[in-house]
Design an enzyme around this catalytic site. Structure first.
Site, PDB file in Angstrom:
ATOM      1  N   GLU A   1      43.454  41.480  34.938  1.00  0.00           N
ATOM      2  CA  GLU A   1      42.834  42.346  35.938  1.00  0.00           C
ATOM      3  C   GLU A   1      43.712  43.538  36.324  1.00  0.00           C
ATOM      4  OE1 GLU A   1      41.727  39.866  39.268  1.00  0.00           O
ATOM      5  OE2 GLU A   1      40.172  38.845  38.129  1.00  0.00           O
TER       6      GLU A   1
ATOM      7  N   GLU B   1      37.519  34.097  33.837  1.00  0.00           N
ATOM      8  CA  GLU B   1      37.543  33.609  35.225  1.00  0.00           C
ATOM      9  C   GLU B   1      36.136  33.686  35.793  1.00  0.00           C
ATOM     10  OE1 GLU B   1      40.253  35.266  38.128  1.00  0.00           O
ATOM     11  OE2 GLU B   1      41.875  35.316  36.645  1.00  0.00           O
TER      12      GLU B   1
END
Ligand code: IFM
Length: 446
Positions: free
Chosen positions: A167, A354
């Site tokens: 991320e 995720e």
């Protein structure tokens, strides 16, 4: 109707964690301080003054945690490697006891029949590198490639695929623009070099991994962006948000160029930090897979304050997690389909790296089961619509240190009592095990 029971038999199932969120043992076996160790010391930075100093004590309890995964029946485990365990000051020779920990973990996983999927950077930069500029300096990208080589040389005989970064958008925005994560800088748009240097780091590390015959992925946090209305100002704001959040870290990798950021007043060279040849280098090693971290869609309206070309608007009429995040499983289908439409054949196979929700403390987690079921249905629908999704790793194996929120947000299939370190599987753990078991029996039949 397509549901999770239609997921392909060869679909891969997993769980995810990250080093600073679970390991603890921050001063053990030569580990150097990371930006998060330092940030957590700042008064008011983390709820309740908490830190990852002990976290889940996974550094000592990894055997028990691998056993929980073996019983769960997952194919893969996505964890991250703490750079400050390998290079305590961010450069120079490897700290052997640090490497030895991951050696033991990888061996234990393989003995349990679980494929390790390590992430090389999940936000815990060695503090020494932050002191020379962190991701604002180009040199950090080169240091990252050096670190990648050290880890790959040690674990590469047993680890087939690697995730370079986790991320990068969240690290950029929370860590460098707004200062709510480590390293706590509040640079707003002046943070943009930290975007380019993370991408450069990815490119250099990807080349080092490919030279060694490995597969390369990145885990991007992506969100479908919904304009608050059809008004041109709202639509333009949504496009601006999409360019920053979704395209900034995906277009350069898949298309070899930055998205149009002119609504932020930014030129194509992001204010001068992009040098000739950089974009070619970033895209030079094609991704073997795109990791997608999905939590919720984002609704965007025209800006109300000067500074940014958008404003976030509430999504109404949907359930919310304990964190307050809207629960919109169909947003995952929409996102996956839109990636396919946007990138076409340039899009590599996707793995959901995720997806999960935080709940209040306790074991009654019908909420989490509903969340997982809905999102897995959405993945199945996307596959039926032609998107190549290969696997799903839920966040998270167990409750852990949720960054600036401390230990209050519980994302685990396994509850952790942080006083005693006792692990107790929740109802969602049993549910996920059954889900995996059902698909696995279809795998052995096919
Ligand atoms: O805990 C984080 C993780 O480190 C990165 N993705 C989102 C999760 C939940 O906030």
């Amino acid at each position: 109707m397509v549901t999770r029971f239609d997921l392909p038999a060869q679909f891969r199932w997993g769980v995810s964690t990250a080093a600073y969120q679970i390991e603890g043992a921050v001063a053990e076996d030569g580990r150097g301080p990371s930006v998060w160790d330092v940030f957590c010391e700042r008064p008011g930075a983390v709820k309740g003054g908490e830190s990852g100093r002990v976290a889940c004590d996974h550094y000592h309890r990894y055997g028990e945690d691998v056993e929980l995964m073996r019983e769960l029946g997952v194919d893969g485990y996505r964890f991250s490697i703490a750079w400050p365990r390998i290079q305590p000051t961010g450069s120079g020779p490897a700290n052997q006891p640090g490497l030895a920990f991951y050696d033991r973990l990888v061996d234990r996983l393989l003995a349990a029949g679980i494929t390790p999927l390590p992430t090389l950077f999940h936000w815990d930069l060695p503090q020494a590198l932050e002191e020379t500029g962190g991701w604002l300096t180009r040199d950090t990208a080169h240091r990252f490639a050096e670190y990648t080589g050290l880890v790959a040389d040690r674990l590469g005989d047993r680890v087939p695929a690697w995730i370079t970064l986790n991320e990068p958008i969240v690290h950029l925005v929370f860590g460098y623009a707004f200062g709510i994560h480590a390293p706590g800088r509040t640079l707003m748009l002046d943070a943009l070099p930290a975007a380019h240097h993370q991408l450069l780091a990815h490119g250099l590390a990807a080349a080092a991994l490919r030279d060694r015959g490995h597969q390369v992925l990145i885990a991007n946090n992506l969100t479908p962006v919904w304009a608050a209305s059809d008004a041109p100002a709202d639509v333009a704001a949504a496009e601006a948000y999409d360019a920053l959040h979704n395209r900034l870290f995906t277009d350069p990798l898949l298309l070899g160029r930055y998205p149009d950021l002119s609504s932020y007043g930014l030129s194509e060279d992001l204010g001068g930090c992009v040098r000739p040849g950089d974009l070619e280098l970033i895209a030079a090693t094609p991704l073997d897979g795109l990791g997608v971290n999905y939590y919720n869609p984002t609704r965007i309206a025209a800006p109300t304050d000067p500074g940014l070309p958008f404003a976030e608007a509430e999504i109404e009429g949907v359930p919310r997690t304990h964190f307050g995040w809207p629960v919109v499983p169909e947003g995952l289908r929409e996102l996956l389909v839109s990636l396919r439409e946007r990138y076409g054949d340039a899009l590599p196979p996707i793995t959901i790296t995720e997806n999960g929700c935080s709940t209040a403390e306790g074991l009654d987690d019908q909420f989490r089961i509903g969340y997982l079921a809905g999102h897995l249905d959405a993945v199945a629908e996307a596959i039926a619509a032609g998107v190549d999704v290969r696997g799903y790793f839920t966040w998270s194996l167990m409750d852990n240190f949720e960054w600036a929120q401390g230990y209050g947000e519980r994302f685990g299939l396994v509850e952790v009592d942080f006083e005693t370190q006792r692990r107790t599987p929740r109802a969602s753990y049993a549910w996920y095990r059954e889900m995996i078991g059902a698909r696995r029996s279809s795998r052995s039949r096919s």
